[in-house]
Design a protein around this motif. Sequence first.
Motif, mmCIF file in Angstrom:
data_model
loop_
_atom_site.group_PDB
_atom_site.id
_atom_site.type_symbol
_atom_site.label_atom_id
_atom_site.label_comp_id
_atom_site.label_asym_id
_atom_site.label_seq_id
_atom_site.Cartn_x
_atom_site.Cartn_y
_atom_site.Cartn_z
ATOM 1 N N ALA A 30 0.828 -1.205 0.000
ATOM 2 C CA ALA A 30 0.000 0.000 0.000
ATOM 3 C C ALA A 30 0.869 1.264 0.000
ATOM 4 C CB ALA A 30 -0.901 -0.004 1.231
ATOM 5 N N GLU A 50 -4.921 -6.323 3.246
ATOM 6 C CA GLU A 50 -4.661 -4.977 3.738
ATOM 7 C C GLU A 50 -5.921 -4.357 4.331
ATOM 8 O OE1 GLU A 50 -1.213 -3.841 0.437
ATOM 9 O OE2 GLU A 50 -3.322 -3.342 0.059
ATOM 10 N N TYR A 98 0.613 -5.202 10.717
ATOM 11 C CA TYR A 98 0.751 -5.844 9.412
ATOM 12 C C TYR A 98 2.060 -6.627 9.342
ATOM 13 C CZ TYR A 98 -0.085 -6.523 4.429
ATOM 14 O OH TYR A 98 -0.338 -7.080 3.195
ATOM 15 N N LEU A 111 3.428 -2.883 5.448
ATOM 16 C CA LEU A 111 2.205 -2.413 4.795
ATOM 17 C C LEU A 111 2.538 -1.306 3.803
ATOM 18 C CD1 LEU A 111 -0.915 -2.333 4.604
ATOM 19 C CD2 LEU A 111 -0.898 -0.775 6.570
ATOM 20 N N PHE A 153 -6.780 -1.152 -1.977
ATOM 21 C CA PHE A 153 -6.295 -2.133 -1.006
ATOM 22 C C PHE A 153 -6.715 -3.547 -1.384
ATOM 23 C CE2 PHE A 153 -6.963 1.804 1.483
ATOM 24 C CZ PHE A 153 -5.633 2.051 1.798
#
Length: 186
Positions: A2, A92, A39, A47, A88
């Motif tokens: 991301a 995520e 994450y 992430l 996403f």
Amino acid sequence: MADVRNVANFFIDLALNSEDDNITNLQLNKLLYFAQGHYLARTGKPLFDEEIEAWKYGPVVPCVYQAYKVCGRSPIGAVDENYTPDVFNKEELSLLMDVACRYSQYSPSALVEITHRPDTPWSAVFNLFEKNIVIKKQDMKEYFSQESQRLETFDDVLQNSKIPVVTKLPADWYDPSEDEIWEEYQ
């Protein structure tokens, strides 16, 4: 992976569409820290690429701080005009929702207190006299992997709740004649 601005916009968008209708720059940066840490713990991957630094009031993503510093302590009022949550992937998005569920309830000062606890990645590197110290991703991964820091998933919450799971509706709940009524609204 991301983009950090999309992650920031996700949390802003969520806040703007909730009853509270506010998120400050300080809160946003803490949510980014929690999202990155959880994450890393959940997937072993970051992430987003941007580094998180240990500042006086806790972890900060400098480019996000700079983007919203004009807001000061006031709520951030809008998402970027080109933002869409469709960027996403499922993993995520699931994590972002889990982070929002766990941490969005806290005030800015409570989030600072959480990040300032002893033995957190922030407390391990923060130095009042040295600026821009990066909190290592490996340190965040190890910290958020601890059982005491485990982030419940939405499925975990449902399983631990007293809400009964319905796998099949009882036959008497369905009346085919109602379908015609609902089809008229299309």
